[in-house]
Design an enzyme around this catalytic site. Sequence first.
Site, PDB file in Angstrom:
ATOM      1  N   HIS A  18     -29.331  94.167  87.748  1.00  0.00           N
ATOM      2  CA  HIS A  18     -28.466  95.354  87.154  1.00  0.00           C
ATOM      3  C   HIS A  18     -27.285  94.691  86.614  1.00  0.00           C
ATOM      4  O   HIS A  18     -26.826  94.769  85.805  1.00  0.00           O
ATOM      5  CB  HIS A  18     -28.037  96.596  88.238  1.00  0.00           C
ATOM      6  CG  HIS A  18     -29.128  97.408  88.604  1.00  0.00           C
ATOM      7  ND1 HIS A  18     -29.404  97.748  89.971  1.00  0.00           N
ATOM      8  CD2 HIS A  18     -29.984  97.963  87.963  1.00  0.00           C
ATOM      9  CE1 HIS A  18     -30.690  98.418  89.951  1.00  0.00           C
ATOM     10  NE2 HIS A  18     -30.908  98.658  88.787  1.00  0.00           N
ATOM     11  N   LYS A  42     -35.800 111.396  93.243  1.00  0.00           N
ATOM     12  CA  LYS A  42     -36.085 110.007  93.505  1.00  0.00           C
ATOM     13  C   LYS A  42     -35.982 109.731  95.180  1.00  0.00           C
ATOM     14  O   LYS A  42     -36.386 108.794  95.531  1.00  0.00           O
ATOM     15  CB  LYS A  42     -35.280 109.107  92.795  1.00  0.00           C
ATOM     16  CG  LYS A  42     -35.761 108.733  91.240  1.00  0.00           C
ATOM     17  CD  LYS A  42     -34.972 107.476  90.814  1.00  0.00           C
ATOM     18  CE  LYS A  42     -35.863 107.028  89.837  1.00  0.00           C
ATOM     19  NZ  LYS A  42     -35.311 105.809  88.915  1.00  0.00           N
ATOM     20  N   ARG A  91     -37.635  94.354  81.949  1.00  0.00           N
ATOM     21  CA  ARG A  91     -38.033  93.466  83.096  1.00  0.00           C
ATOM     22  C   ARG A  91     -39.192  92.846  82.381  1.00  0.00           C
ATOM     23  O   ARG A  91     -39.521  91.685  82.570  1.00  0.00           O
ATOM     24  CB  ARG A  91     -37.870  93.812  84.371  1.00  0.00           C
ATOM     25  CG  ARG A  91     -36.701  94.183  85.150  1.00  0.00           C
ATOM     26  CD  ARG A  91     -36.936  95.002  86.458  1.00  0.00           C
ATOM     27  NE  ARG A  91     -37.669  96.102  86.288  1.00  0.00           N
ATOM     28  CZ  ARG A  91     -38.029  96.933  87.361  1.00  0.00           C
ATOM     29  NH1 ARG A  91     -37.614  96.634  88.352  1.00  0.00           N
ATOM     30  NH2 ARG A  91     -38.526  97.845  86.678  1.00  0.00           N
ATOM     31  N   SER A 129     -34.860  98.004  92.723  1.00  0.00           N
ATOM     32  CA  SER A 129     -34.124  98.654  93.983  1.00  0.00           C
ATOM     33  C   SER A 129     -35.290  99.126  94.804  1.00  0.00           C
ATOM     34  O   SER A 129     -34.880  98.954  95.953  1.00  0.00           O
ATOM     35  CB  SER A 129     -33.269  99.717  93.503  1.00  0.00           C
ATOM     36  OG  SER A 129     -32.281  99.409  92.636  1.00  0.00           O
TER      37      SER A 129
END
Length: 155
Positions: A18, A42, A91, A129
Amino acid sequence: MKRTAIYPGTFDPITLGHVDVANRGLKLFDRIVIGVAENPKKEPMFDLATRLKMVRETFAHKPNVEAVSFTGLLVDLAHDQQANAILRGLRAASDFEYEFQMATMNRRLDEKIETCFVMAREDYTFVSSRFIREISDMGGDVSELVPPVVMPYLK
């Protein structure tokens, strides 16, 4: 006129990936506003206040990076912050389809707000994460994948 981009996410927790995307964004924009999304769907590990604090501590030395929390539509946050762009990191090719759909929907909501994709540095293409949380929960060392300010929160 300042060029401002919103960099949205849950940042649960913020990773060096990030940070890399935000720093790359600073090459393109005068100001980056990191939008820390509440997103209870989430089921985040950290509450919103803690995630916001980690992001602010990470970028405390960068006056042109701010962090705010938000709920609701991303384009509404962009309007509130007078941003003309949304910054997103990629990514791998697998990220593109989802990001493309989000960018298209955001453009439909407000065609004046552009989405800018930035490729993550190769060192961070595998970092997420979710992986940080899982590895940390199992006692693994993630200190080389997160900003130093995050480590006390993970212990």
